[in-house]
Scaffold this motif. Structure first.
Motif, PDB file in Angstrom:
ATOM      1  N   VAL A  20       0.834  -1.207   0.000  1.00  0.00           N
ATOM      2  CA  VAL A  20       0.000   0.000   0.000  1.00  0.00           C
ATOM      3  C   VAL A  20       0.865   1.252   0.000  1.00  0.00           C
ATOM      4  O   VAL A  20       0.625   2.202  -0.772  1.00  0.00           O
ATOM      5  CB  VAL A  20      -0.945  -0.004   1.217  1.00  0.00           C
ATOM      6  CG1 VAL A  20      -1.626   1.355   1.375  1.00  0.00           C
ATOM      7  CG2 VAL A  20      -1.982  -1.103   1.087  1.00  0.00           C
ATOM      8  N   GLU A  21       1.898   1.279   0.848  1.00  0.00           N
ATOM      9  CA  GLU A  21       2.794   2.431   0.919  1.00  0.00           C
ATOM     10  C   GLU A  21       3.508   2.661  -0.412  1.00  0.00           C
ATOM     11  O   GLU A  21       3.641   3.806  -0.868  1.00  0.00           O
ATOM     12  CB  GLU A  21       3.808   2.224   2.038  1.00  0.00           C
ATOM     13  CG  GLU A  21       3.191   2.265   3.436  1.00  0.00           C
ATOM     14  CD  GLU A  21       4.167   1.862   4.522  1.00  0.00           C
ATOM     15  OE1 GLU A  21       5.241   1.318   4.186  1.00  0.00           O
ATOM     16  OE2 GLU A  21       3.847   2.073   5.714  1.00  0.00           O
ATOM     17  N   ALA A  22       3.959   1.570  -1.048  1.00  0.00           N
ATOM     18  CA  ALA A  22       4.656   1.703  -2.335  1.00  0.00           C
ATOM     19  C   ALA A  22       3.711   2.231  -3.410  1.00  0.00           C
ATOM     20  O   ALA A  22       4.112   3.026  -4.271  1.00  0.00           O
ATOM     21  CB  ALA A  22       5.243   0.356  -2.749  1.00  0.00           C
ATOM     22  N   CYS A  23       2.460   1.787  -3.373  1.00  0.00           N
ATOM     23  CA  CYS A  23       1.478   2.288  -4.335  1.00  0.00           C
ATOM     24  C   CYS A  23       1.245   3.784  -4.152  1.00  0.00           C
ATOM     25  O   CYS A  23       1.217   4.546  -5.133  1.00  0.00           O
ATOM     26  CB  CYS A  23       0.159   1.528  -4.181  1.00  0.00           C
ATOM     27  SG  CYS A  23       0.179  -0.168  -4.795  1.00  0.00           S
ATOM     28  N   ILE A  24       1.078   4.197  -2.907  1.00  0.00           N
ATOM     29  CA  ILE A  24       0.841   5.611  -2.631  1.00  0.00           C
ATOM     30  C   ILE A  24       2.022   6.460  -3.087  1.00  0.00           C
ATOM     31  O   ILE A  24       1.854   7.513  -3.715  1.00  0.00           O
ATOM     32  CB  ILE A  24       0.553   5.811  -1.132  1.00  0.00           C
ATOM     33  CG1 ILE A  24      -0.783   5.155  -0.764  1.00  0.00           C
ATOM     34  CG2 ILE A  24       0.524   7.293  -0.775  1.00  0.00           C
ATOM     35  CD1 ILE A  24      -1.074   5.112   0.714  1.00  0.00           C
ATOM     36  N   GLU A  25       3.230   5.978  -2.804  1.00  0.00           N
ATOM     37  CA  GLU A  25       4.434   6.706  -3.223  1.00  0.00           C
ATOM     38  C   GLU A  25       4.509   6.828  -4.743  1.00  0.00           C
ATOM     39  O   GLU A  25       5.024   7.827  -5.271  1.00  0.00           O
ATOM     40  CB  GLU A  25       5.679   5.990  -2.698  1.00  0.00           C
ATOM     41  CG  GLU A  25       5.865   6.093  -1.186  1.00  0.00           C
ATOM     42  CD  GLU A  25       7.030   5.266  -0.693  1.00  0.00           C
ATOM     43  OE1 GLU A  25       7.768   4.699  -1.541  1.00  0.00           O
ATOM     44  OE2 GLU A  25       7.211   5.166   0.535  1.00  0.00           O
ATOM     45  N   ALA A  26       4.003   5.804  -5.434  1.00  0.00           N
ATOM     46  CA  ALA A  26       4.049   5.805  -6.897  1.00  0.00           C
ATOM     47  C   ALA A  26       2.837   6.497  -7.524  1.00  0.00           C
ATOM     48  O   ALA A  26       2.718   6.545  -8.750  1.00  0.00           O
ATOM     49  CB  ALA A  26       4.147   4.371  -7.413  1.00  0.00           C
ATOM     50  N   GLY A  27       1.931   7.005  -6.684  1.00  0.00           N
ATOM     51  CA  GLY A  27       0.732   7.651  -7.202  1.00  0.00           C
ATOM     52  C   GLY A  27      -0.262   6.676  -7.781  1.00  0.00           C
ATOM     53  O   GLY A  27      -1.044   7.016  -8.677  1.00  0.00           O
ATOM     54  N   ARG A  28      -0.266   5.443  -7.274  1.00  0.00           N
ATOM     55  CA  ARG A  28      -1.164   4.416  -7.767  1.00  0.00           C
ATOM     56  C   ARG A  28      -2.179   4.038  -6.686  1.00  0.00           C
ATOM     57  O   ARG A  28      -1.945   4.240  -5.506  1.00  0.00           O
ATOM     58  CB  ARG A  28      -0.364   3.167  -8.189  1.00  0.00           C
ATOM     59  CG  ARG A  28       0.672   3.432  -9.258  1.00  0.00           C
ATOM     60  CD  ARG A  28       1.425   2.162  -9.596  1.00  0.00           C
ATOM     61  NE  ARG A  28       0.523   1.128 -10.098  1.00  0.00           N
ATOM     62  CZ  ARG A  28       0.872  -0.151 -10.236  1.00  0.00           C
ATOM     63  NH1 ARG A  28       2.089  -0.545  -9.888  1.00  0.00           N
ATOM     64  NH2 ARG A  28       0.009  -1.045 -10.705  1.00  0.00           N
ATOM     65  N   ARG A  29      -3.280   3.457  -7.116  1.00  0.00           N
ATOM     66  CA  ARG A  29      -4.269   2.944  -6.166  1.00  0.00           C
ATOM     67  C   ARG A  29      -3.789   1.613  -5.604  1.00  0.00           C
ATOM     68  O   ARG A  29      -3.367   0.734  -6.370  1.00  0.00           O
ATOM     69  CB  ARG A  29      -5.624   2.755  -6.841  1.00  0.00           C
ATOM     70  CG  ARG A  29      -6.258   4.047  -7.344  1.00  0.00           C
ATOM     71  CD  ARG A  29      -7.700   3.817  -7.781  1.00  0.00           C
ATOM     72  NE  ARG A  29      -7.806   2.758  -8.780  1.00  0.00           N
ATOM     73  CZ  ARG A  29      -7.657   2.941 -10.085  1.00  0.00           C
ATOM     74  NH1 ARG A  29      -7.400   4.154 -10.563  1.00  0.00           N
ATOM     75  NH2 ARG A  29      -7.786   1.935 -10.931  1.00  0.00           N
TER      76      ARG A  29
END
Length: 235
Positions: A20-29
């Motif tokens: 989840v954190e990696a998705c948020i950092e990448a601007g992804r859901r």
């Protein structure tokens, strides 16, 4: 001794949070990325843990090992083959697995297609590409992927859902990043050229899944971080 369910749950919670954190950092859901627990060399109980936790699938490297485990568990999970598939085992792999991520050469297409036809099903597959040009890894070369895809699309009982790759082993995270970026670029080019979505990008493992997510992965294959070091086969 195999780890307890409580230990697995804590590890799975930590990995899920990291995804989840990696998705948020990448601007992804966060919902765009699925966790595929890799149960190779682990006991059949690993699949039970995965099902109990609520994850939908497990990844196995070897056909025979998966067959033996499926006979030992009633876990309600999909079984995906992520390891190299020998041509003489293509038929039984089509029978035993719900998806095959490691279709890396045209020689596999006919036996997989015939087996799926006999089973009355359409078999989901991913095409494995050696996007990092690592001589130690399996996978079609980047320049050969268009022909492999074209041939796979011509098999009526196979459904190509996307691409898979394994990054070269390196302490430099940029090696993995370049590999994953190359696969994403290839996917975009092939999707446009052939008019197919190729929505799945299976890339990233315990050591590099955060980089993979940043580069567009939709499935990360994690074993060690969930189950600990792999047991020796036969133990």
């Amino acid at each position: 001794m195999f780890l307890s369910y409580e230990a697995f749950r804590a590890a799975a919670d930590a990995i899920s949070k990291a995804i989840v954190e990696a998705c948020i950092e990448a601007g992804r859901r966060p919902g765009e990325v699925q966790l595929l627990p890799v149960t190779k060399t682990q006991p059949a109980a690993a699949a039970d843990y995965v099902a109990r936790y609520g994850l939908p699938a497990v990844g196995e490297n070897r056909v025979q090992e998966a067959i033996e485990k499926r006979a030992q568990t009633q876990a309600s999970v999909r079984w995906e083959l992520i390891g190299h598939l020998q041509s003489n085992k293509a038929r039984i792999a089509a029978q035993q697995f719900d998806r095959i991520q490691s279709v890396d050469r045209a020689k596999l297409l006919d036996p997989l297609d015939r087996a799926a036809a006999e089973l009355g099903k359409t078999l989901p597959v991913l095409l494995q590409v050696n996007a990092g040009r690592d001589p130690a890894k399996f996978g079609a070369e980047l320049e050969d992927a268009p022909q492999l895809l074209e041939q796979a699309l011509g098999r009526p009982h196979l459904r190509v859902e996307g691409l898979m790759t394994i990054a070269p082993l390196s302490s430099d995270p940029e090696v993995a990043r370049r590999t994953f970026a190359a696969l994403r670029t290839l996917r975009d080019e092939l999707a446009a050229r052939f008019g197919v979505p190729l929505s799945e990008l299976s890339m990233g493992m315990t050591s590099d899944f955060r980089v993979a997510i940043a580069e567009g992965s939709t499935t990360v294959r994690v074993g060690t971080a969930l189950f600990g070091a792999r047991a020796a086969l036969g133990q």
